[in-house]
Design a protein around this motif. Sequence first.
Motif, mmCIF file in Angstrom:
data_model
loop_
_atom_site.group_PDB
_atom_site.id
_atom_site.type_symbol
_atom_site.label_atom_id
_atom_site.label_comp_id
_atom_site.label_asym_id
_atom_site.label_seq_id
_atom_site.Cartn_x
_atom_site.Cartn_y
_atom_site.Cartn_z
ATOM 1 N N ALA A 162 -33.445 -38.656 -14.093
ATOM 2 C CA ALA A 162 -32.862 -39.058 -15.386
ATOM 3 C C ALA A 162 -31.775 -38.073 -15.798
ATOM 4 O O ALA A 162 -30.728 -38.468 -16.330
ATOM 5 C CB ALA A 162 -33.954 -39.131 -16.458
ATOM 6 N N GLY A 163 -32.024 -36.773 -15.530
ATOM 7 C CA GLY A 163 -31.012 -35.758 -15.848
ATOM 8 C C GLY A 163 -29.736 -35.982 -15.041
ATOM 9 O O GLY A 163 -28.627 -35.838 -15.552
ATOM 10 N N VAL A 164 -29.904 -36.343 -13.778
ATOM 11 C CA VAL A 164 -28.727 -36.610 -12.934
ATOM 12 C C VAL A 164 -27.965 -37.816 -13.488
ATOM 13 O O VAL A 164 -26.731 -37.828 -13.546
ATOM 14 C CB VAL A 164 -29.149 -36.865 -11.457
ATOM 15 C CG1 VAL A 164 -27.961 -37.292 -10.618
ATOM 16 C CG2 VAL A 164 -29.802 -35.632 -10.871
ATOM 17 N N LEU A 165 -28.721 -38.820 -13.918
ATOM 18 C CA LEU A 165 -28.069 -40.011 -14.480
ATOM 19 C C LEU A 165 -27.284 -39.647 -15.748
ATOM 20 O O LEU A 165 -26.164 -40.138 -15.965
ATOM 21 C CB LEU A 165 -29.121 -41.094 -14.765
ATOM 22 C CG LEU A 165 -28.601 -42.432 -15.246
ATOM 23 C CD1 LEU A 165 -27.523 -42.983 -14.332
ATOM 24 C CD2 LEU A 165 -29.731 -43.449 -15.349
ATOM 25 N N ASN A 166 -27.863 -38.754 -16.576
ATOM 26 C CA ASN A 166 -27.119 -38.295 -17.765
ATOM 27 C C ASN A 166 -25.824 -37.630 -17.359
ATOM 28 O O ASN A 166 -24.772 -37.874 -17.952
ATOM 29 C CB ASN A 166 -27.937 -37.264 -18.563
ATOM 30 C CG ASN A 166 -29.017 -37.939 -19.353
ATOM 31 O OD1 ASN A 166 -28.916 -39.114 -19.683
ATOM 32 N ND2 ASN A 166 -30.078 -37.214 -19.651
ATOM 33 N N ASP A 167 -25.910 -36.782 -16.331
ATOM 34 C CA ASP A 167 -24.697 -36.108 -15.847
ATOM 35 C C ASP A 167 -23.667 -37.132 -15.389
ATOM 36 O O ASP A 167 -22.476 -37.018 -15.680
ATOM 37 C CB ASP A 167 -25.038 -35.187 -14.665
ATOM 38 C CG ASP A 167 -25.538 -33.809 -15.123
ATOM 39 O OD1 ASP A 167 -25.562 -33.578 -16.348
ATOM 40 O OD2 ASP A 167 -25.893 -32.983 -14.267
ATOM 41 N N LEU A 168 -24.159 -38.148 -14.654
ATOM 42 C CA LEU A 168 -23.223 -39.151 -14.127
ATOM 43 C C LEU A 168 -22.528 -39.891 -15.282
ATOM 44 O O LEU A 168 -21.305 -40.082 -15.264
ATOM 45 C CB LEU A 168 -23.968 -40.149 -13.218
ATOM 46 C CG LEU A 168 -23.102 -41.271 -12.654
ATOM 47 C CD1 LEU A 168 -22.046 -40.725 -11.694
ATOM 48 C CD2 LEU A 168 -23.944 -42.320 -11.916
ATOM 49 N N CYS A 169 -23.324 -40.279 -16.278
ATOM 50 C CA CYS A 169 -22.718 -41.003 -17.408
ATOM 51 C C CYS A 169 -21.723 -40.104 -18.139
ATOM 52 O O CYS A 169 -20.623 -40.550 -18.490
ATOM 53 C CB CYS A 169 -23.791 -41.502 -18.376
ATOM 54 S SG CYS A 169 -24.794 -42.788 -17.653
ATOM 55 N N ASP A 170 -22.100 -38.831 -18.352
ATOM 56 C CA ASP A 170 -21.173 -37.905 -19.030
ATOM 57 C C ASP A 170 -19.889 -37.761 -18.224
ATOM 58 O O ASP A 170 -18.794 -37.759 -18.778
ATOM 59 C CB ASP A 170 -21.819 -36.514 -19.208
ATOM 60 C CG ASP A 170 -22.850 -36.524 -20.321
ATOM 61 O OD1 ASP A 170 -22.877 -37.510 -21.080
ATOM 62 O OD2 ASP A 170 -23.635 -35.558 -20.414
ATOM 63 N N LEU A 171 -20.064 -37.649 -16.905
ATOM 64 C CA LEU A 171 -18.872 -37.463 -16.063
ATOM 65 C C LEU A 171 -17.980 -38.708 -16.122
ATOM 66 O O LEU A 171 -16.765 -38.608 -16.331
ATOM 67 C CB LEU A 171 -19.301 -37.186 -14.623
ATOM 68 C CG LEU A 171 -18.184 -36.696 -13.695
ATOM 69 C CD1 LEU A 171 -18.760 -35.785 -12.616
ATOM 70 C CD2 LEU A 171 -17.398 -37.797 -13.048
ATOM 71 N N LEU A 172 -18.601 -39.891 -15.969
ATOM 72 C CA LEU A 172 -17.784 -41.113 -15.963
ATOM 73 C C LEU A 172 -17.097 -41.321 -17.317
ATOM 74 O O LEU A 172 -16.012 -41.885 -17.389
ATOM 75 C CB LEU A 172 -18.627 -42.338 -15.598
ATOM 76 C CG LEU A 172 -19.161 -42.355 -14.153
ATOM 77 C CD1 LEU A 172 -20.047 -43.562 -13.910
ATOM 78 C CD2 LEU A 172 -18.011 -42.360 -13.143
ATOM 79 N N ARG A 173 -17.743 -40.851 -18.378
ATOM 80 C CA ARG A 173 -17.131 -40.964 -19.709
ATOM 81 C C ARG A 173 -15.959 -39.985 -19.859
ATOM 82 O O ARG A 173 -14.958 -40.308 -20.471
ATOM 83 C CB ARG A 173 -18.166 -40.659 -20.786
ATOM 84 C CG ARG A 173 -18.515 -41.893 -21.564
ATOM 85 C CD ARG A 173 -19.507 -41.619 -22.660
ATOM 86 N NE ARG A 173 -20.597 -42.565 -22.516
ATOM 87 C CZ ARG A 173 -21.838 -42.268 -22.218
ATOM 88 N NH1 ARG A 173 -22.197 -41.016 -22.053
ATOM 89 N NH2 ARG A 173 -22.745 -43.205 -22.094
ATOM 90 N N SER A 174 -16.119 -38.788 -19.276
ATOM 91 C CA SER A 174 -15.080 -37.763 -19.460
ATOM 92 C C SER A 174 -13.899 -37.964 -18.516
ATOM 93 O O SER A 174 -12.776 -37.593 -18.837
ATOM 94 C CB SER A 174 -15.626 -36.365 -19.196
ATOM 95 O OG SER A 174 -16.938 -36.241 -19.612
ATOM 96 N N ALA A 175 -14.170 -38.511 -17.315
ATOM 97 C CA ALA A 175 -13.108 -38.545 -16.282
ATOM 98 C C ALA A 175 -12.052 -39.613 -16.602
ATOM 99 O O ALA A 175 -12.327 -40.596 -17.247
ATOM 100 C CB ALA A 175 -13.731 -38.824 -14.934
#
Length: 824
Positions: A811-824
């Motif tokens: 779940a933590g990795v998924l949070n990172d992925l969503c944050d990254l896709l939002r920021s990139a």
Amino acid sequence: MAEQVQIHSTKSSKCVVSPTDYKKLGINVHKFGGSSLASSEQLQKVCEIVTKQTRLGDIIVVSANGNVTDTLLDAIHGRVNALSDIKSFYERLVSGLDIESENFIALINNDIESVRELCRHCPAHNDEILSFGEKWSANLLTELLGSYQCAAQAVDASNYLKLTSLHEYNQFDEQFADDKFSSLYQALWDGDKERLKRYVFTGFIARDNNDQLITLGRNGSDYSATIIAQLVKAKSVTIWTDVDGIFTADPNIVHNAKRVEHLSLCEAQAISELGANVLHQKTVTPLLTYKTEACIKSSFIEESSGTQITQHPVSSGHVKTITIKQSLTRIVVNNINELSARTIQQRVLLNQVASYASNFDRTLDRLTLYVAECDRFNTISIIQAAQYYPVVEKNNLSLISLVGQSIRQNQKIISKFVNRLERFAVEEIHYPANAHTLCVLIEDTQAINLLHDLHDTFFVLEPSIPIVVLGYGNIGKQFIRILQDNKAEIESSLNKSLSLLGVANSRNYALSRSCLLDNADVIDLLDQDGSSLNSVHEGAVNSNQRNEILNVLKDYVHKELVIVDLTASNDIANLYPIFAGNGWHLISANKIAASNHELAGQVEKLLQDNKRYWFKNTTAGAGIPIQSSIKKLKESGDKIISISGIFSGSLSWLFGQFNGQQKFSELLLEAKANAFTEPDPREDLSGNDVIRKIRILARDAGFIDAVENFEPALDEALLEGSLQSFWDNSSKIDEHYETLYQQVQKQGGLLRYIATLTKDELTLKLEIIEPSHPFANLNPCDNVFAIRSQWYNDNPLILQGPGAGREVTAAGVLNDLCDLLRSA
Ligand SMILES: Nc1ncnc2c1ncn2[C@@H]1O[C@H](COP(=O)(O)OP(=O)(O)O)[C@@H](O)[C@H]1O
Ligand SMILES: N[C@@H](CC(=O)OP(=O)(O)O)C(=O)O
């Protein structure tokens, strides 16, 4: 109808008990459309559905088989071979069925002669002619159900459905129907439920208040089903058709249309009124007054999920589907007042003519109607009968409509819609009276292009940056699972479609240029060995023994890509500088690179140069937001003094559980089986795993020059050698901890493996703490982080929670992925 196969009539039956009794049965109504009854195979499938999914007393409503209604219409319009086509159709149909076909074919031959005779007197007998289709269908299905040992009875619905007056096109005589239905369910008040049957009703036909047979308009059997459901107070109504419910557009035209799971009554009503075949125009009206379970399902799919029609909207302000009705004719009546316009509209309805987007323009005194080609003649006659002179303004028009609860209140949808129309020569934008529809009229030739364009605009999301997951073990599998389970929510929150390009483990890799989540079976093959793979899934899954996936990813050099490293691999960590140099983003659960100052520094520099991100929140504390908290404190101008705590979920669990009763080695095995430890538990006991986290956090806190003073949680001698020799030494390990436990007991304290970080020193050691210490009473597997800073000095900021385990890490990795896709 011929004598041989009698449609059951109830004219002489007399009821002796309350006619409402049958309503308590909880009757389920199932409607099968022509497309579900068009071939012998399909008819057999319908029998299987009926035997498995209906009960005694349930009602089956059928349409004419296949295109029989169309062919009867052809006969009415004088096509010479129409009736012989029907004959051959039925001969073919019954030849594939296990029934006594002679009787049925004799009935068809006999009826076809009657139809031929009636055709000479068109249009007076049109409805009677059309009604044969449904009667043949009800008889055939009843006969076939008999061969499935399923007691069924064919019923002529025109003996049950009778309009109350000429002026109410959807008011059926309830008392009349009640009497008829209560005698149909005679067995109930004979006290013999077992004598009940499945009742196979003809759809599409009814009677007017003069007892004349009428039809309910094309596709009208859907309406028969919901009217019958209302009259018998049915428990549910299911419309079985040739598609798996209602889609975001007609799936036979828009191939990437997706099934809509729920539709509110208002949305379903709007769809039905806009001419989508899947629901007849009046189908939803009875459901508005009699609220029952309703769904649309596929009779072609074994476990059809279908579309549920819900009493209340599940969501609002979104476009749910786009309908299209082609080949319409625009008929205009000029110089007409409002009252006459309304009268004409009413008469059109009473004549079962479906008119779309009709409107009266007060400023111009003009009534505009759009009707199907086949209803043009009828509509003109109705208008002329009212002493007006209609003008047929234009043929070959299509009506395309967006449907969704309250979409007209969403300005964004309206402007998106209007913007897309700019590229097309539209005839007219139409805003119907309800708040759930937006319509446009356009020439047939451009309609399909516009439909695809609108569907892409409202339903096809732009793909995200391609994602490649390295590692398909404990965490990898869970990560893919939650990515899949939450795909729709993630996509709607990102407003992008997830593009999972590849997944690899050390043996194989799977790759898809679209999205692997749509072809998840392929991912499951990653665990197989190479030889069994190639023949089965050539091309989709390939060997990755020598990191072959990297060759394929060469296509993405200097393009954006997200590498998600869920391995514990040194080799992969050493590739980070290459990944970063290629211009790829990184997400790591692998701690190796993040805990190596030199490597991490090199990677960070390359990422910075390429304007790329590195998210690694799960490398310390799994899903606990420790890294983001440190970052936020620093951003707020705070100064971190120290970070201390228990950073190892596995050791937290082990020392929390260890109470001298069970052997330490047994606990260790249990922790490993639950994936609390690293694959090699010595990584935990040596302190290596915690040391990595200490270094990661020290880097985040800015304690780069601190001296390291780390002690393992077990004597170094016991940690040396092979993994096998480690397990072989279990008794020594047990002795070691037993002795330690005795000491701790004497002092009345608790044993904990504690890390302390300051700018001068990073320490890690087994400590004996008081039972009242904040680190003493953690839940099993918990991590705890206490941050002391300028602002959080006397009362440190404490973050506590599960610091290991596949669910929280993934779940933590998924949070990172969503944050990254939002920021990139
Ligand atoms: N939004 C939609 N979702 C699903 N099907 C649709 C939609 N719009 C139109 N259709 C069409 O409706 C057809 C089903 O209606 P119809 O052919 O009348 O079925 P039946 O013979 O079962 O009454 C589908 O095959 C499909 O082509
Ligand atoms: N047989 C009629 C009524 C009907 O409802 O058919 P279907 O369920 O196949 O759309 C028609 O073709 O109009």
